[in-house]
Design a protein around this motif. Sequence first.
Motif, PDB file in Angstrom:
ATOM      1  N   MET A   1      -1.169  11.837  -0.056  1.00 57.00           N
ATOM      2  CA  MET A   1      -1.395  11.897  -1.497  1.00 57.00           C
ATOM      3  C   MET A   1      -2.050  13.181  -1.991  1.00 57.00           C
ATOM      4  SD  MET A   1      -2.647   7.993  -1.997  1.00 57.00           S
ATOM      5  CE  MET A   1      -2.432   7.887  -3.764  1.00 57.00           C
ATOM      6  N   ALA A   2      -2.821  13.820  -1.140  1.00 56.17           N
ATOM      7  CA  ALA A   2      -3.717  14.853  -1.647  1.00 56.17           C
ATOM      8  C   ALA A   2      -3.027  16.183  -1.942  1.00 56.17           C
ATOM      9  CB  ALA A   2      -4.830  15.097  -0.630  1.00 56.17           C
ATOM     10  N   ASP A   3      -3.487  16.858  -2.999  1.00 53.41           N
ATOM     11  CA  ASP A   3      -3.248  18.292  -3.121  1.00 53.41           C
ATOM     12  C   ASP A   3      -4.169  18.995  -2.136  1.00 53.41           C
ATOM     13  OD1 ASP A   3      -1.364  18.095  -5.125  1.00 53.41           O
ATOM     14  OD2 ASP A   3      -2.868  18.093  -6.716  1.00 53.41           O
ATOM     15  N   ARG A   4      -5.423  18.567  -2.179  1.00 50.11           N
ATOM     16  CA  ARG A   4      -6.385  19.074  -1.209  1.00 50.11           C
ATOM     17  C   ARG A   4      -7.189  17.906  -0.658  1.00 50.11           C
ATOM     18  NH1 ARG A   4     -10.419  23.357  -2.892  1.00 50.11           N
ATOM     19  NH2 ARG A   4     -10.290  22.375  -4.959  1.00 50.11           N
ATOM     20  N   ILE A   5      -7.453  17.958   0.634  1.00 50.81           N
ATOM     21  CA  ILE A   5      -8.274  16.934   1.281  1.00 50.81           C
ATOM     22  C   ILE A   5      -9.690  17.473   1.433  1.00 50.81           C
ATOM     23  CG2 ILE A   5      -8.695  15.743   3.479  1.00 50.81           C
ATOM     24  CD1 ILE A   5      -5.724  15.538   3.885  1.00 50.81           C
ATOM     25  N   VAL A   6     -10.668  16.639   1.157  1.00 50.39           N
ATOM     26  CA  VAL A   6     -12.057  16.990   1.453  1.00 50.39           C
ATOM     27  C   VAL A   6     -12.500  16.030   2.555  1.00 50.39           C
ATOM     28  CG1 VAL A   6     -14.401  17.122   0.557  1.00 50.39           C
ATOM     29  CG2 VAL A   6     -12.461  17.720  -0.911  1.00 50.39           C
ATOM     30  N   ALA A   7     -12.630  16.553   3.781  1.00 47.79           N
ATOM     31  CA  ALA A   7     -13.030  15.701   4.898  1.00 47.79           C
ATOM     32  C   ALA A   7     -14.548  15.693   4.977  1.00 47.79           C
ATOM     33  CB  ALA A   7     -12.431  16.222   6.202  1.00 47.79           C
ATOM     34  N   MET A   8     -15.133  14.495   4.942  1.00 45.07           N
ATOM     35  CA  MET A   8     -16.599  14.385   4.941  1.00 45.07           C
ATOM     36  C   MET A   8     -17.087  13.605   6.151  1.00 45.07           C
ATOM     37  SD  MET A   8     -17.392  13.657   0.935  1.00 45.07           S
ATOM     38  CE  MET A   8     -19.155  13.650   1.234  1.00 45.07           C
TER      39      MET A   8
ATOM     40  N   ARG B   1       0.838  -1.190   0.000  1.00 45.23           N
ATOM     41  CA  ARG B   1       0.000   0.000   0.000  1.00 45.23           C
ATOM     42  C   ARG B   1       0.878   1.246   0.000  1.00 45.23           C
ATOM     43  NH1 ARG B   1      -3.964  -0.076   4.829  1.00 45.23           N
ATOM     44  NH2 ARG B   1      -4.105  -2.217   4.103  1.00 45.23           N
ATOM     45  N   GLU B   2       1.910   1.200   0.839  1.00 44.00           N
ATOM     46  CA  GLU B   2       2.814   2.324   0.943  1.00 44.00           C
ATOM     47  C   GLU B   2       3.507   2.579  -0.401  1.00 44.00           C
ATOM     48  OE1 GLU B   2       4.958   1.986   4.687  1.00 44.00           O
ATOM     49  OE2 GLU B   2       6.586   3.081   3.706  1.00 44.00           O
ATOM     50  N   GLN B   3       3.901   1.455  -1.032  1.00 43.14           N
ATOM     51  CA  GLN B   3       4.602   1.561  -2.309  1.00 43.14           C
ATOM     52  C   GLN B   3       3.678   2.123  -3.396  1.00 43.14           C
ATOM     53  OE1 GLN B   3       5.986  -2.291  -3.551  1.00 43.14           O
ATOM     54  NE2 GLN B   3       6.360  -1.549  -5.625  1.00 43.14           N
ATOM     55  N   MET B   4       2.429   1.618  -3.442  1.00 48.62           N
ATOM     56  CA  MET B   4       1.493   2.065  -4.467  1.00 48.62           C
ATOM     57  C   MET B   4       1.116   3.529  -4.279  1.00 48.62           C
ATOM     58  SD  MET B   4       1.144  -0.159  -6.726  1.00 48.62           S
ATOM     59  CE  MET B   4      -0.104   0.649  -7.710  1.00 48.62           C
ATOM     60  N   ARG B   5       1.073   3.939  -3.000  1.00 46.27           N
ATOM     61  CA  ARG B   5       0.780   5.336  -2.690  1.00 46.27           C
ATOM     62  C   ARG B   5       1.751   6.248  -3.429  1.00 46.27           C
ATOM     63  NH1 ARG B   5       0.352   4.947   3.486  1.00 46.27           N
ATOM     64  NH2 ARG B   5       2.349   6.019   3.485  1.00 46.27           N
ATOM     65  N   THR B   6       3.017   5.945  -3.270  1.00 43.97           N
ATOM     66  CA  THR B   6       4.042   6.757  -3.934  1.00 43.97           C
ATOM     67  C   THR B   6       3.907   6.650  -5.445  1.00 43.97           C
ATOM     68  OG1 THR B   6       5.326   5.330  -2.496  1.00 43.97           O
ATOM     69  CG2 THR B   6       6.310   7.415  -3.089  1.00 43.97           C
ATOM     70  N   GLU B   7       3.647   5.418  -5.910  1.00 46.33           N
ATOM     71  CA  GLU B   7       3.562   5.240  -7.355  1.00 46.33           C
ATOM     72  C   GLU B   7       2.418   6.034  -7.951  1.00 46.33           C
ATOM     73  OE1 GLU B   7       3.849   1.443  -9.248  1.00 46.33           O
ATOM     74  OE2 GLU B   7       5.289   0.769  -7.744  1.00 46.33           O
ATOM     75  N   ILE B   8       1.277   6.003  -7.272  1.00 45.76           N
ATOM     76  CA  ILE B   8       0.125   6.747  -7.796  1.00 45.76           C
ATOM     77  C   ILE B   8       0.443   8.242  -7.829  1.00 45.76           C
ATOM     78  CG2 ILE B   8      -2.273   7.391  -7.337  1.00 45.76           C
ATOM     79  CD1 ILE B   8      -2.755   4.586  -6.327  1.00 45.76           C
ATOM     80  N   ARG B   9       1.121   8.696  -6.778  1.00 45.68           N
ATOM     81  CA  ARG B   9       1.490  10.117  -6.742  1.00 45.68           C
ATOM     82  C   ARG B   9       2.427  10.467  -7.896  1.00 45.68           C
ATOM     83  NH1 ARG B   9      -0.897  14.314  -5.805  1.00 45.68           N
ATOM     84  NH2 ARG B   9       0.796  15.618  -5.124  1.00 45.68           N
TER      85      ARG B   9
END
Lengths: 373, 283
Positions: free
Chosen positions: A200-207, A169-177
């Motif tokens: 990962m986010a540029d902006r977070i939308v907390a819901m 998960r950690e690895q994919m996080r970086t890859e997606i970024r």
Amino acid sequence: MASIEIANARKSYGAVDVLHGIDLDISDGEFIVLVGPSGCGKSTLLRMIAGLEDITSGDISIAGNVVNDLQPKDRDIAMVFQSYALYPHMSVAENMSYALTLRKTAKEKIADAITNVADILGLSALLERRPKALSGGQRQRVAMGRAIVRKPQAFLFDEPLSNLDARLREQMRTEIRKLHRRLGATSVYVTHDQIEAMTMADRIVAMHDGIIQQVGSPVEIYDHPANIFVASFIGSPAMNFLEGTYETKDDNGADGAGIRLSDGSLVAVLPARGATNNQAVTLGARPEHITIAPDANSGLAARIDLIEPMGLSTLVHATLAGKPIKIFTMDRPDYAVDSTIHVSFDMEKVHVFDTKSELRLPPVIEPHPGHRD
Amino acid sequence: MTLTGHTSTRKMLYWGSHYLMIAAFVIFALFPLYWLLKVSVTPNDILYTEGVRMWPSRTTWDNYTFVLTQSNFPHYFMNSVIVAGTTAAVTTVIAALTGYAFSRFAFRGKVIIVALMLITQMFPLVMLIAPIFKILAPLGLTDSLTGLIIVYTAFNVPFATFLMQSFFDGIPKDLEEAAMIDGNTRFEAFRAIILPLTLPGVAATLGFVFTAAWSELLFALMLVSSESASTFPVGLLSFVSKFSVDFGQMMAAGVLALIPACLFFLLIQRYLVQGLTAGAVKG
């Protein structure tokens, strides 16, 4: 690539309202993360953008066009599902080329696109395999590849990393970024994992409960949470909350601001905007903003419950004013359980929340001029 | 005795009795078929004279030749192929579409429709023969293969629908959603993605409905009176006359009637095994 505008979008299932008027503008190329606990409506919102759920009222536009009544296939978006949703009876190459084939793209162009994307994702050797013969991480990559090949207006991700183990998960996080940086694609990413949101986010939308609680950059949200929900949801280990009353005089009668806890002790805070004497407030302190005093002469007494060594740091669980708190330290403290320590709060970093409305009462004078509130 | 020796003896006993029971069951289930075959090749003159023997002293194909050349059986047989084949095909198409709707859509009256479909399965068919005859007669559908196909289809659709629904339920919704985002309409996604994955279910449904229609006797007997529209189960009865039962020929016809069912299951068994064990192994 395109911008996405969501204007007063609502969703109800019969009498049950799932989303109460969502307004959100996503700029071209932005990586937005929708985060919140399960049932907060984040996935529903994503599926509404995809066209998999009807919009009860309001508008969703992609690249300036209202897409409310467009079928998913006509919205030119790609989606990565939590289950990956790879077509089991097709090879990796067929999975990735499916959308292009449906659009009657020329065979050579499809082949080029597949080779290119397989190269980026390291799937070149697996193109003839069926999804069944792939590992979880590889399936995840194929799902990504299937989205990328299409060069869509926007990417939608529905908890794509939830089924992977922690390391992957950690690895994919970086890859997606990295992929996002490379493709510059407008992306909407849904997760319940606040670490994914932060990293990962540029902006977070907390819901929460079908309402957007706060929109902001990860650091803004972390440092200046709008309310108790955002403060408690973002950050791990979670923020400590201690209920008390707001006081405008300190123990010596001098002007100042403090929060009187249930055991009578006073925690000094910066004067909070709109807070009045004796108002019920909640003190919010992140574990790293509480320090253990070297001796008993300063700070508030707390009882040690548990010491949790985390390698890099140590998490100290203690009881203060009858409430459990967590303290983060880079030291290696050596306390016995049930022994007493003295702690102090970083006055400039702790937050004051109105207990009733749960909103943050920001300091009258912001201590961090670098940040907007 | 050592501990390992002890356990291995127990294990052998366990597996021994395990296989013994399976063997007993298989013999019990298959023996009538064996007997069918045996009687069908026994010459008439020694059928009653030899006593009970596992295999006759002489065998003959006469019964088969007679059934195939001298009787109406080939005609009944074709009727059955038409009725059972059409019923299976039509029922499966209807059941696939209905089952998909039940599995994927929430719509008004869904519960009522499901309840109604269950209710149709509650009554003994004998009760319904008279009203069905009353309905079909003015429409000219008694004494016709079409009438039989309609009745069989109607009675098999509910169960087949539930069967198909369970197969669709086993396929994640994400798949057709992914296909719809990739550029399919819902129907295209159903055809291109979901249907190929439900082939085991389709095969199981086809097999179930085909056998049910193939061996159905009650309606075939009551709704059809002429030789020309009779199916083979009715035809089998024609070997029973007032004064005698021609066992040899009847058994030969029975063996012949098994052939299409066997062929059919041979064709679909690959999917059927997959279908029956679907979900047992994580894909």
